[in-house]
Scaffold this motif. Structure first.
Motif, short mmCIF file in Angstrom:
data_model
loop_
_atom_site.label_atom_id
_atom_site.label_comp_id
_atom_site.label_asym_id
_atom_site.label_seq_id
_atom_site.Cartn_x
_atom_site.Cartn_y
_atom_site.Cartn_z
N GLU A 67 -26.14 -2.84 -37.72
CA GLU A 67 -27.30 -2.90 -38.60
C GLU A 67 -28.44 -2.03 -38.07
OE1 GLU A 67 -28.14 -7.05 -39.08
OE2 GLU A 67 -26.59 -7.32 -40.62
N ALA A 68 -28.51 -1.87 -36.75
CA ALA A 68 -29.51 -0.99 -36.14
C ALA A 68 -29.13 0.48 -36.29
CB ALA A 68 -29.70 -1.34 -34.67
N GLY A 69 -27.90 0.75 -36.73
CA GLY A 69 -27.48 2.12 -36.98
C GLY A 69 -26.59 2.74 -35.94
N PHE A 70 -26.25 2.00 -34.87
CA PHE A 70 -25.37 2.56 -33.85
C PHE A 70 -24.06 3.04 -34.49
CE2 PHE A 70 -28.02 0.08 -30.87
CZ PHE A 70 -28.13 0.98 -29.81
N ASP A 71 -23.49 4.09 -33.92
CA ASP A 71 -22.25 4.66 -34.43
C ASP A 71 -21.03 3.82 -34.05
OD1 ASP A 71 -23.25 7.27 -35.60
OD2 ASP A 71 -24.03 7.41 -33.56
N GLY A 72 -21.20 2.92 -33.12
CA GLY A 72 -20.12 2.04 -32.70
C GLY A 72 -20.59 1.21 -31.52
N VAL A 73 -19.67 0.41 -30.97
CA VAL A 73 -20.01 -0.44 -29.83
C VAL A 73 -18.96 -0.29 -28.73
CG1 VAL A 73 -21.22 -2.14 -31.26
CG2 VAL A 73 -18.79 -2.47 -30.76
N GLU A 74 -19.44 -0.46 -27.50
CA GLU A 74 -18.56 -0.51 -26.33
C GLU A 74 -18.72 -1.89 -25.70
OE1 GLU A 74 -18.17 2.78 -23.33
OE2 GLU A 74 -19.11 1.30 -21.99
N ILE A 75 -17.62 -2.60 -25.55
CA ILE A 75 -17.66 -3.93 -24.93
C ILE A 75 -17.53 -3.75 -23.41
CG2 ILE A 75 -16.54 -6.17 -24.78
CD1 ILE A 75 -18.04 -5.49 -27.46
N HIS A 76 -18.48 -4.33 -22.70
CA HIS A 76 -18.53 -4.20 -21.23
C HIS A 76 -17.65 -5.29 -20.61
CE1 HIS A 76 -19.74 -3.11 -17.33
NE2 HIS A 76 -21.04 -2.98 -17.50
N ALA A 77 -16.45 -4.88 -20.22
CA ALA A 77 -15.50 -5.81 -19.60
C ALA A 77 -15.26 -5.42 -18.15
CB ALA A 77 -14.19 -5.82 -20.37
N ALA A 78 -16.27 -4.82 -17.52
CA ALA A 78 -16.14 -4.27 -16.17
C ALA A 78 -17.18 -4.87 -15.23
CB ALA A 78 -16.29 -2.75 -16.24
N GLY A 97 -14.65 -2.89 -37.33
CA GLY A 97 -13.52 -2.00 -37.61
C GLY A 97 -13.07 -1.35 -36.32
N LYS A 98 -11.77 -1.21 -36.14
CA LYS A 98 -11.22 -0.74 -34.86
C LYS A 98 -11.70 0.65 -34.48
CE LYS A 98 -7.03 1.01 -37.09
NZ LYS A 98 -5.56 0.89 -37.22
N ASN A 99 -12.06 1.48 -35.48
CA ASN A 99 -12.44 2.86 -35.20
C ASN A 99 -13.87 3.00 -34.68
OD1 ASN A 99 -9.91 3.62 -36.14
ND2 ASN A 99 -10.65 3.97 -38.22
N LYS A 100 -14.58 1.88 -34.59
CA LYS A 100 -15.95 1.92 -34.05
C LYS A 100 -16.07 1.09 -32.78
CE LYS A 100 -18.48 2.92 -38.29
NZ LYS A 100 -19.63 2.53 -39.15
N VAL A 101 -14.94 0.82 -32.13
CA VAL A 101 -14.95 -0.08 -30.98
C VAL A 101 -14.31 0.59 -29.76
CG1 VAL A 101 -14.13 -2.28 -30.05
CG2 VAL A 101 -14.87 -2.13 -32.44
N GLY A 102 -15.03 0.55 -28.64
CA GLY A 102 -14.50 0.97 -27.35
C GLY A 102 -14.66 -0.16 -26.36
N ILE A 103 -14.12 0.04 -25.17
CA ILE A 103 -14.22 -0.98 -24.12
C ILE A 103 -14.38 -0.29 -22.78
CG2 ILE A 103 -11.72 -1.11 -23.73
CD1 ILE A 103 -12.09 -4.15 -23.29
N ARG A 104 -15.16 -0.90 -21.89
CA ARG A 104 -15.28 -0.39 -20.53
C ARG A 104 -14.57 -1.33 -19.57
NH1 ARG A 104 -20.23 1.81 -16.60
NH2 ARG A 104 -19.30 3.87 -16.47
#
Length: 363
Positions: A166-177, A220-227
């Motif tokens: 909603e803030a306009g980010f192009d996607g998210v990265e989940i910090h799992a590190a 959506g899977k195409n806007k998700v990364g993980i660290r």
């Protein structure tokens, strides 16, 4: 001489980046009550020529930020402030992902809204941390999360994802590190539970995969990364016998989820990488989407690892602190500026938005 691979565009079905240089997520600790200040707009705009920017660690809840002045995205005011940051980056033609984190047992109640630390198990980190009275205090004993409360914390990541989009980010990265909450579930040195969230590889990774499932459902899977930080000993986490098969299993499950990217955080100790090239090769064989790596890379070593084709993108941290125009400097073979470690985590605008571009440096 052929163009550096670092400078070549990365184009896939799901994302197009102008180059393969990423600004790594760094918590510069400039937020005020979790709210990004105006200087943060300038900070990210200055670095918007990166193929991709990844934000500071952004807390998903009021007790989720490990350090003082960590930004959050769990209130409307925080979300609106991030919207200004994202709009500033987009105005410069850049792309930016939000890195979402819950620190778990890392921190102190004086930092985290006077709320207790939480973790899979009541196992304390034997380290100190800076608190608002400017003293260093021991990290406190965390409260073990009741099994009935686990869905609440999973949903915190989902809601933060919704807020980020909603803030306009192009996607998210989940910090799992880095020994934060998700990593605390994965590692048996911080997870001594006796329920379905501990013990076997499948159980210790259950929280991570539940978070990813909810985040994918929201974005959506195409806007998700993980660290991830495999083999990284940090905040009381140590190597354990099943570490390699654990991370192999995680990669295989992330491939099934078909997320956009995996971002490995490497550490260089005595000239040796925490992530062996053999593991990167395994990752390349078993995860078919984008692989990114960060941690101690120079322009030269980044180019070398890209040429091996084991990774697609390289993220820079410290070099991006002192070289806001890093892409242009790489393009023109310009000298790189040194950073000032004294202002990494405090100092207001000094050491934050006052590093000049090479073309504007004092004579």
């Amino acid at each position: 001489m052929s163009q550096k691979k670092l400078l070549t565009p990365f184009i896939s079905e799901n994302i197009s980046l102008s180059n393969r240089i990423v600004m790594a997520p760094m918590n510069r600790r400039r937020a005020i009550k979790g709210i990004p200040p105006q200087a943060m707009v300038t900070y990210y705009q200055q670095r918007a020529t990166a193929g991709l920017l990844i934000s500071d660690n952004i807390a998903v809840s009021s007790n989720g930020g490990a350090y003082m002045n960590t930004p959050g995205i769990y209130t409307e005011e925080q979300k609106h402030a991030w919207k200004k940051v994202v709009e500033g980056v987009h105005a410069k033609g850049g792309k930016i992902f939000a890195q979402l984190v819950h620190a778990g047992r890392i921190g102190h109640p004086a930092i985290q809204n006077h709320e207790p630390l939480i973790s899979p198990s009541a196992i304390q980190v034997n380290e100190t941390i800076l608190i608002p009275d400017h003293s260093y205090q021991p990290m406190t004993m965390p409260v073990a999360i009741n099994i009935q409360d686990i869905p609440f914390w999973v949903r915190a990541f989902r809601q933060a994802t919704i807020n980020a989009l909603e803030a306009g980010f192009d996607g998210v990265e989940i910090h799992a590190a880095h020994g934060f909450l998700i990593d605390q579930f994965i590692n048996p040195y911080s997870n001594s539970r006796t329920d379905k969230y501990a013990g076997s590889i499948e159980n210790r990774t259950r929280f991570l995969l539940e978070v990813m499932q909810e985040v994918i459902a929201a974005a959506g899977k195409n806007k998700v990364g993980i660290r991830l930080s495999p083999f990284r000993e940090i905040y009381g986490l140590k190597s354990y016998p099943e570490e390699l098969p654990t991370h192999q299993y995680i990669l295989e499950e992330l491939q099934k989820a078909d997320i956009l990217y995996v971002h490995f955080s490497n550490a260089i100790t005595n000239g040796k990488s925490s992530i062996p090239i053999s593991f990167l090769n395994y990752a390349r064989q078993h995860f078919k989407n984008i692989i990114m790596i960060a941690g101690g890379f120079t322009v030269e070593t980044a180019e070398e690892i890209l040429q091996t084709q084991s990774v697609n993108l390289v993220a820079f941290g410290k070099l991006y602190i002192s070289n806001p125009d890093l892409v242009e400097r790489v393009k023109n073979d310009s000298p790189l500026a040194d950073w000032d470690e004294e202002t990494f985590y405090h100092g207001g605008d000094k050491g934050y938005i006052d590093y000049p571009d090479f073309a504007l440096r004092p004579a």
